[in-house]
Design a protein around this motif. Structure first.
Motif, mmCIF file in Angstrom:
data_model
loop_
_atom_site.group_PDB
_atom_site.id
_atom_site.type_symbol
_atom_site.label_atom_id
_atom_site.label_comp_id
_atom_site.label_asym_id
_atom_site.label_seq_id
_atom_site.Cartn_x
_atom_site.Cartn_y
_atom_site.Cartn_z
ATOM 1 N N CYS A 158 5.669 4.452 -3.736
ATOM 2 C CA CYS A 158 4.565 4.203 -4.666
ATOM 3 C C CYS A 158 3.337 3.552 -4.015
ATOM 4 O O CYS A 158 2.230 4.093 -4.071
ATOM 5 C CB CYS A 158 5.092 3.315 -5.793
ATOM 6 S SG CYS A 158 3.848 2.628 -6.901
ATOM 7 N N TRP A 159 3.492 2.379 -3.413
ATOM 8 C CA TRP A 159 2.326 1.569 -3.076
ATOM 9 C C TRP A 159 1.610 2.039 -1.820
ATOM 10 O O TRP A 159 0.378 1.891 -1.716
ATOM 11 C CB TRP A 159 2.718 0.094 -2.987
ATOM 12 C CG TRP A 159 2.668 -0.531 -4.344
ATOM 13 C CD1 TRP A 159 3.678 -0.569 -5.270
ATOM 14 C CD2 TRP A 159 1.531 -1.123 -4.955
ATOM 15 N NE1 TRP A 159 3.234 -1.180 -6.416
ATOM 16 C CE2 TRP A 159 1.926 -1.527 -6.249
ATOM 17 C CE3 TRP A 159 0.228 -1.366 -4.546
ATOM 18 C CZ2 TRP A 159 1.048 -2.158 -7.134
ATOM 19 C CZ3 TRP A 159 -0.651 -2.004 -5.419
ATOM 20 C CH2 TRP A 159 -0.228 -2.388 -6.697
ATOM 21 N N LEU A 209 -0.617 4.554 -3.226
ATOM 22 C CA LEU A 209 -1.781 3.994 -3.929
ATOM 23 C C LEU A 209 -2.875 3.576 -2.950
ATOM 24 O O LEU A 209 -4.070 3.720 -3.242
ATOM 25 C CB LEU A 209 -1.353 2.806 -4.798
ATOM 26 C CG LEU A 209 -0.463 3.128 -5.995
ATOM 27 C CD1 LEU A 209 -0.097 1.848 -6.742
ATOM 28 C CD2 LEU A 209 -1.125 4.129 -6.940
ATOM 29 N N TRP A 217 -4.719 6.655 -2.135
ATOM 30 C CA TRP A 217 -5.581 7.051 -3.249
ATOM 31 C C TRP A 217 -6.825 6.183 -3.312
ATOM 32 O O TRP A 217 -7.900 6.649 -3.712
ATOM 33 C CB TRP A 217 -4.809 6.971 -4.559
ATOM 34 C CG TRP A 217 -3.741 8.017 -4.723
ATOM 35 C CD1 TRP A 217 -3.360 8.964 -3.820
ATOM 36 C CD2 TRP A 217 -2.908 8.201 -5.864
ATOM 37 N NE1 TRP A 217 -2.344 9.729 -4.319
ATOM 38 C CE2 TRP A 217 -2.039 9.291 -5.571
ATOM 39 C CE3 TRP A 217 -2.789 7.563 -7.085
ATOM 40 C CZ2 TRP A 217 -1.082 9.744 -6.485
ATOM 41 C CZ3 TRP A 217 -1.835 8.003 -7.986
ATOM 42 C CH2 TRP A 217 -0.994 9.087 -7.700
ATOM 43 N N PHE A 277 -6.702 3.687 -10.988
ATOM 44 C CA PHE A 277 -5.405 4.221 -10.600
ATOM 45 C C PHE A 277 -4.401 3.072 -10.504
ATOM 46 O O PHE A 277 -4.774 1.893 -10.439
ATOM 47 C CB PHE A 277 -5.505 4.961 -9.255
ATOM 48 C CG PHE A 277 -5.922 4.069 -8.115
ATOM 49 C CD1 PHE A 277 -4.982 3.498 -7.279
ATOM 50 C CD2 PHE A 277 -7.267 3.782 -7.901
ATOM 51 C CE1 PHE A 277 -5.364 2.653 -6.259
ATOM 52 C CE2 PHE A 277 -7.659 2.947 -6.875
ATOM 53 C CZ PHE A 277 -6.695 2.373 -6.048
ATOM 54 N N GLY A 278 -3.121 3.435 -10.496
ATOM 55 C CA GLY A 278 -2.068 2.438 -10.376
ATOM 56 C C GLY A 278 -0.712 3.076 -10.571
ATOM 57 O O GLY A 278 -0.579 4.302 -10.579
ATOM 58 N N LEU A 329 -8.149 -0.730 -9.165
ATOM 59 C CA LEU A 329 -6.700 -0.763 -9.339
ATOM 60 C C LEU A 329 -6.312 -1.307 -10.710
ATOM 61 O O LEU A 329 -6.909 -2.276 -11.198
ATOM 62 C CB LEU A 329 -6.039 -1.621 -8.266
ATOM 63 C CG LEU A 329 -4.522 -1.762 -8.402
ATOM 64 C CD1 LEU A 329 -3.807 -0.488 -7.970
ATOM 65 C CD2 LEU A 329 -4.002 -2.967 -7.633
#
Length: 262
Positions: A55-56, A59, A62, A71-72, A101
């Motif tokens: 996930c992170w 991010l 992104w 986004f998040g 974020l």
């Protein structure tokens, strides 16, 4: 009154990263307001050992790739990272993106993630208690870290547990992702309002988010959208999975948003 917003949950499964990156670019060009991923280590549908990404780190990519959208994660699992570390990660990604974020967070539920990566699964109650302990730590770290976030990072809390989760929503959340349908949402909202009253907060400060993909014929925006708006929801999230990332439903919801009048 809040503006209606449309989000895409781009589920990071069953597609290589080039395809994910291209879909993010297409969604931003289409005019989506928010792009979410999720925080799991394995697919939630289809081949359980299929392609999947973390996930992170995604991010952070992104944050560099996009220029307009917020986004998040929908949502970060609290169990997977030390709360102070998570705050530092969120601050860093927020700075990379120049303040776009959203910090989505929940207590966690997917047992395979826990087993395979060595986290203690516990119980629903113990995971919610851990989330309650983590949220003030995250807030404190964000308040003292140098450099600070570009903006006050909005907290999104996902879930509908009436005794613990909604109490945390009332105390900490800027956005509540309810996971509720139109029949259940009024009762959950009423309970949230009671928790808000107990902590001295106006429930109107909390944006209500709902998922709208996968509801069959009732998912038509011009039918479902106004129904949810009447119930207080203004953030509508369409989920798509790999390998194809069909954005046709997302296009329909963006078109409805652009023409919607209260």
């Amino acid at each position: 009154m809040r503006d209606v917003r449309i989000a895409l949950q781009l589920q990071p499964q069953h597609a290589d990263y080039r395809r994910i990156r291209d879909t993010v670019a297409e969604a931003e060009q289409l005019g989506v307001d928010i792009i979410f991923n999720w925080d799991h280590f394995y697919p939630l549908s289809g081949d359980p050992d299929g392609l999947h990404y973390e996930c992170w780190t995604m991010l952070a990519a992104w944050a560099e790739q996009t220029s307009r959208v917020e986004f998040g994660a929908l949502v970060t699992c609290n169990s997977y990272r030390n709360p102070d570390l998570l705050a530092d990660m969120a601050r860093t990604v927020d700075n990379i993106s120049d303040g776009r974020l959203i910090l989505g967070i929940g207590s966690g539920w997917f047992e395979k993630d826990y087993q395979e990566y060595g986290y203690e699964f516990g119980t629903p109650g113990s995971r919610l208690d851990a989330l309650a302990e983590a949220l003030p730590r995250i807030e404190r770290r964000l308040s003292v870290i140098n450099p600070p976030p570009v903006r006050k990072i909005p907290f999104l809390i996902g879930g509908g547990g009436e005794k613990k989760t909604l109490r945390l929503v009332a105390k900490y959340a800027d956005i509540w992702h309810s996971f509720a349908d139109a029949e259940v949402l009024p009762r959950k909202s009423a309970i949230l309002a009671e928790h808000c009253a107990a902590v001295g907060r106006d429930p109107a400060e909390i944006e209500i988010s709902v998922s709208v993909a996968g509801r069959g014929q009732s998912a038509k925006p011009d039918e479902l959208g106004p129904q949810f708006v009447d119930l207080g929801a203004t953030l509508f999230t369409v989920g798509v999975s790999g390998p194809d990332h069909d954005l046709s439903q997302l296009r329909d919801w963006i078109t409805w948003r652009d023409g919607f009048k209260r």
